[in-house]
Design a protein around this motif. Structure first.
Motif, short mmCIF file in Angstrom:
data_model
loop_
_atom_site.label_atom_id
_atom_site.label_comp_id
_atom_site.label_asym_id
_atom_site.label_seq_id
_atom_site.Cartn_x
_atom_site.Cartn_y
_atom_site.Cartn_z
N ARG A 4 1.15 3.95 -3.03
CA ARG A 4 0.72 5.30 -2.69
C ARG A 4 1.80 6.33 -2.99
O ARG A 4 1.54 7.37 -3.62
N PRO A 63 -7.20 1.19 0.16
CA PRO A 63 -6.62 2.49 -0.18
C PRO A 63 -7.33 3.61 0.56
O PRO A 63 -8.54 3.58 0.75
N ARG A 109 0.83 -1.21 0.00
CA ARG A 109 0.00 0.00 0.00
C ARG A 109 0.87 1.26 0.00
O ARG A 109 0.62 2.20 -0.76
N GLU A 167 1.76 9.41 -5.69
CA GLU A 167 1.60 10.72 -5.06
C GLU A 167 2.51 11.74 -5.72
O GLU A 167 3.63 11.44 -6.13
#
Length: 551
Positions: A144, A174, A140, A148
């Motif tokens: 992410r 998420p 995760r 980002e």
């Protein structure tokens, strides 16, 4: 209980991963078996570097992390260039590498490299998985951070013994994230500077190349009528066929677009990324520069914006659009003259139907052959300058070029990924002969996948960019020439079709037919770079300097 490799693949599925590109090794066997029963498609490549380029291109086109896979040691080290490609180019990518068992070893240090430490300067995040229970959180976080702002490369190492463990861990959903928006006082100050300017100009950089930003920028220029130019990796964010386009900052200086930049008293800089060469140099007191980006400016001797609007770029552009109206004192007459002069010069160069082909004519042939939504994927070479300057994009991410790492060898792999992401569009790879041969083995991958793909090989039998640099700096020609294989027979050996035009007319016909035909086509076209030095360093600067100055 769940097998760790099954949980790992389930975590990738939960993140929406559709492809894993790469070459597995014995340390990946558990992961490979878990992939076999998943919804994820494994795309076996012929080199790990190419797999990384493909994964990065998926990230570039979708905004979601592309994934590539290798074994330990030599497989992992082959991902280094692709890691830098994604990191510098702001392309979300997750690299997965295997490793020997970490709780016991029967082979000493055979093939052991500290891959996590190796990847640290090239990624946003790199971790070894030391427990099956940590898989959900690590996957995760890696995805992410890859996605980002500013996007880039991440890396996870899955050791062989950890992959085979059992775990009771569960996936992490998420999180819902909204990027922070720019502070309204900063927006108001930027709007006032634009309002007071006489010759405002919009610059579109690599960081603006996002779907929502493109939509908001269209609203900005449609309402205000402010002309714009782009950096190379900002191409296509706005339609470049309209009357407000002033060109691309493809050359370092002394082009028509630089005359427009010099005349501007306020430049609204949307998404400038310092990875790209500066599209203009700031000089104290000459103009106001407004920095609009998701992060604050990296100030140096040539870039020190007076106003910064920091936050979600699309939202900031929307706020500026809402705060402004067209001003009667805005004067774009000189900008119009620079655009007209640039377009006239491009048309004159494109009309030069010499053979072997000169690049301006070739660029025009490619533009005429491709529809507005079709995709051209460039490798790296001297021709990239001409495509950046002359190829007018209708939509974002329809000309994929690399002006960050600027590596050779990415053209064909990126085209393969583009075709997988957009199967309904025609895709063309444009490669110099040097760059093509660095990953030409991926022709087999394209044929095996049953892709409809055209590969244009620009042959000058030399590393042409460096040869040009030698000539321009008065060095003798040395060490840049080589011999190529017969590219027609080379393509046929992979099951593709090979073509070799002998005239400009034949080239146009072959290109059109190849783009419309099913399967993989390779066109070997002879190129003449002989005039480029005079054009780029003498004729274009002289013509732009002759443009009457602004009144």
């Amino acid at each position: 209980m769940t097998k760790a490799s099954d949980l790992f693949v389930a975590a990738l599925e939960a993140e929406g991963i559709g492809y894993v590109f790469g070459i597995p090794g014995e340390e990946n066997l558990d992961l490979l078996e878990s992939l076999r029963g998943s919804t994820i498609r494994l795309v076996l490549t012929r080199h790990e570097q190419a797999a990384g380029f493909m994964a990065a291109t998926v990230g570039r086109l979708t905004g979601r992390a592309g994934v590539c896979l290798s074994t330990l040691g030599p497989g992992a080290t082959n991902l280094v260039t692709a890691a830098a490609y994604a990191q510098l180019g702001a392309m979300p990518m997750l690299m997965l590498t295997g490793q020997k068992p970490i709780r016991s070893s029967r082979q000493g240090h055979f093939q052991i490299v500290d891959v996590v430490d190796m990847m640290r300067p090239l990624t946003k995040y790199t971790r070894q998985l030391v427990s099956a229970d940590s898989i959900p959180a690590r996957v995760r976080e890696a995805v992410r951070l890859a996605e980002e702002e500013r996007p880039g490369a991440t890396h996870l190492e899955l050791p062989q013994d950890i992959a085979g463990d059992d775990t009771t861990a569960r996936l992490l959903p998420p999180s819902y994230v909204r990027r922070p928006v720019a502070e309204h006082k900063a927006v108001a100050r930027a709007a006032e500077a634009i309002r007071q300017a006489k010759h405002p100009l919009l610059m579109i950089g690599a960081g603006a190349n996002r779907k929502t930003t493109s939509k908001m920028l269209r609203g900005f220029v449609d309402k205000l009528g402010i002309p714009f130019f782009s950096t190379q990796m900002g191409k296509g964010v706005l339609d470049e066929t309209g009357p407000l386009w002033l060109g691309t900052a493809a050359l370092s200086d002394h082009d028509f677009v630089h005359r427009a930049i010099d005349a501007a008293d306020c430049i609204v800089n949307i998404g400038h990324d310092v990875i790209e060469k500066p599209p203009f140099f700031m000089h104290e007191g000459r103009r106001t520069v407004i920095h609009v980006n998701h992060s604050s400016a990296h100030v140096d001797a040539v870039y020190f914006p007076q106003i910064e609007v920091v936050g979600d770029i699309a939202n900031a552009v929307w706020q500026l659009t809402d705060a402004l109206t067209p001003q009667p004192h805005w004067d774009f007459a000189f900008f119009d003259r620079t655009r007209d002069a640039l377009c006239a010069q491009i048309a004159a160069l494109a009309a030069d139907a010499h053979f072997p082909l000169r690049i301006p004519h070739l660029v025009q042939c490619v533009r005429e052959a491709l529809a507005p939504q079709d995709i051209a994927c460039l490798d790296n070479g001297l021709y990239k300058l001409w495509f950046a300057r002359q190829y007018r994009c209708h939509a974002p991410n329809t000309l994929l070029l690399d002006n960050a790492l600027a590596t050779m060898g990415a053209g064909l792999p990126s085209a393969i990924a583009a075709k997988l992401v957009h199967p309904g569009r025609r895709v063309l790879a444009v490669c110099g002969d040097g760059g093509f041969m660095m990953n030409s083995q991926e022709l087999e991958t394209a044929v095996r996948l049953g892709l409809d793909l055209t590969v244009l090989v620009l042959r000058d039998d030399a590393y042409g960019m460096i040869k040009w640099k030698q000539s321009h700096e008065d060095y003798p020609n040395f060490g840049m020439d080589y011999r190529n294989p017969d590219f027609v027979r080379y393509a046929e050996s992979y099951g593709a079709r090979g073509h070799r035009p002998a005239s400009p007319g034949q080239f146009r016909a072959m290109l059109r037919d190849a783009l419309d035909a099913p399967g993989v086509d390779v066109i070997d076209v002879a190129i003449d770079y002989g005039r480029d030095d005079a054009l780029l360093n003498e004729e274009i600067p002289r013509m732009s300097a002759a443009l009457p100055p602004p009144t």
